[in-house]
Scaffold this motif. Structure first.
Motif, PDB file in Angstrom:
ATOM      1  N   THR A 113       1.235  -1.457   0.046  1.00  0.00           N
ATOM      2  CA  THR A 113       0.010   0.151  -0.007  1.00  0.00           C
ATOM      3  C   THR A 113       1.191   0.865  -0.354  1.00  0.00           C
ATOM      4  N   GLY A 149      -5.305  -0.401   6.011  1.00  0.00           N
ATOM      5  CA  GLY A 149      -5.521  -0.726   4.295  1.00  0.00           C
ATOM      6  C   GLY A 149      -5.864  -2.018   3.887  1.00  0.00           C
ATOM      7  N   ILE A 189      -4.932  -6.144  -2.476  1.00  0.00           N
ATOM      8  CA  ILE A 189      -3.935  -5.479  -2.805  1.00  0.00           C
ATOM      9  C   ILE A 189      -2.679  -6.869  -2.974  1.00  0.00           C
ATOM     10  N   ASN A 225      -9.504  -3.600   2.587  1.00  0.00           N
ATOM     11  CA  ASN A 225      -9.574  -4.305   0.687  1.00  0.00           C
ATOM     12  C   ASN A 225      -9.670  -5.541   1.124  1.00  0.00           C
ATOM     13  N   GLU A 275       0.576   6.134   2.740  1.00  0.00           N
ATOM     14  CA  GLU A 275      -0.221   4.619   2.663  1.00  0.00           C
ATOM     15  C   GLU A 275      -0.428   4.075   4.044  1.00  0.00           C
ATOM     16  N   THR A 276      -1.991   2.986   3.803  1.00  0.00           N
ATOM     17  CA  THR A 276      -3.187   2.963   4.476  1.00  0.00           C
ATOM     18  C   THR A 276      -2.811   1.526   5.177  1.00  0.00           C
TER      19      THR A 276
END
Length: 386
Positions: A130, A307, A323, A311, A302-303
């Motif tokens: 990410t 993140g 991802i 996702n 950046e997650t």
């Protein structure tokens, strides 16, 4: 379904961090549905912390048959990842697994097959995918801006870990408990990015791992590996957990220039004329292609872990592409296994990997492991460790 109930399996260092952001409501469309922690003392503490609204199980069978979750997030020691994932798939649950997918490639292939048969969503916690800087480098490579890749070097020595870290758990940094050291614990991120960025698998690897060189551990704490590709490209990978200050420098060279990531900067030395064309036409003896250094702008934030989890949930609820698809976990693990095996047999390792030979050597080390005198497992704050 408009909300995914996620059950966190293993509430140690990473599991407690995942449970915390889930219970805080940080993931849209998800909630913390339950926890599975087999350590009775820790389970009691966890229950007290999260309250009666979050059921805490100490028995795997009870957890998987309680019908209180739609998906699981596996954050247990490495060897159990594949077994727990396969149980989850058999129960009809979606799976998000902490890195690495497993310890050896046969284990992970079977995990991938179970995922495919189940039809459930399967993702891995490769949170560094990410990072905008790696996404931008991947774009440079895939768009052809660098030309044909010739060389990739990564010095990743800023995974500093003290002896107290290794002493925090009885399973950590042992062959029976963890299945390796820096390659299996810290560097799955870089080994995943290695193949994800350039889209190639090496044809053979020669590695030199040092086991317990700087720390009182039985697994590797320093590695230097050299890789060769079918195209003629080469790679060098260097890592350790005992260097301070550490370095994180990734260099990718192609026929049209060179890209370097160091710190939070992505630089691109762009050739005016591709190197093969310059070489074919230049008659001046000494000389080199004209080039420009370009500081590539990198946008976005950046997650990280959240993140990847978001996702994963979006893939379940809305069919969003993953991802980090779980099936790709075998790629970086193949590099890790090959580096171990090359050191153990003191020779080149050809890919595809000889899985039986790897497991034979690993099992020998498991049998001969001296074990650890640590009798308690300490939960550490992992927020600054990645």
């Amino acid at each position: 379904m408009d909300q995914v109930r996620i059950g966190v399996i293993g509430v140690g260092n990473m599991g407690s961090a995942h449970a915390a952001y889930l219970v805080e409501g940080s993931i849209k469309g998800a909630c913390l549905g339950a926890l599975l922690e087999e350590d009775g003392e820790r389970a009691s503490a966890v229950q007290q912390h999260f309250g009666a609204n979050v059921p805490v199980f100490t028995n795997e069978s009870d957890f998987f048959h309680a019908n209180v979750v739609d998906a699981v997030l596996i954050a247990t020691p490495h060897y159990s990842h594949s077994r727990l994932a396969e149980q989850a798939f058999a129960a009809g649950l979606h799976v998000l697994c902490e890195k690495p997918a497993g310890v050896y490639t046969r284990q992970v292939r079977e995990m991938n097959e179970a995922a495919q048969k189940s039809g459930r969503v399967y993702s891995l916690m490769y949170n560094q995918r990410t990072k905008p800087i790696y996404l931008k480098l991947k774009d440079l490579i895939q768009s052809g801006e660098l030309g044909t890749i010739r060389r990739m070097n990564w010095i990743i020595t800023d995974w500093y870990r003290s002896q107290s870290y290794y002493d925090s758990s009885s399973w950590r940094a042992t062959w029976p408990g963890e299945g390796g050291g820096v390659l299996i614990n810290q560097c799955p991120h870089q080994l995943d990015l290695w193949g994800w960025l350039i889209g190639m698998e090496p044809k053979r690897i020669r590695a030199f791992c040092s086991f317990g060189k700087y720390r009182d551990i039985e697994v590797e704490d320093e590695v230097t590996a050299y890789m060769e590709y079918e195209s003629g490209a080469t790679g060098v990978f260097i890592t350790t957990t005992a260097e301070a200050p550490g370095t994180n420098r990734l260099e990718v060279t192609g026929t049209k220039g060179k890209a370097v990531i160091e710190g939070e900067t992505l630089s691109f030395w762009q050739l005016r004329t591709p190197e093969p064309a310059f070489n074919a036409s230049y008659k001046g003896g000494f000389g080199a292609p004209e080039h420009w250094k370009i500081d590539i702008p990198v946008a976005g934030a950046e997650t990280g872990h959240q993140g990847i989890t978001q996702n994963f949930v979006d893939a379940i609820l809305h069919g969003v592409p993953l991802i980090a698809p779980g099936e790709e976990g075998i790629q970086g693990l193949t590099l890790s296994n090959a580096m171990h095996l090359s050191t153990w047999i003191d020779n080149w390792v050809e890919l595809p990997l000889n899985e039986a030979l790897y497991e034979q050597n690993l099992n020998e080390r498991i049998r001969n492991s001296p074990g650890k005198t640590v009798t308690t497992n300490q939960t550490l704050d992992v927020r600054k460790s990645y």
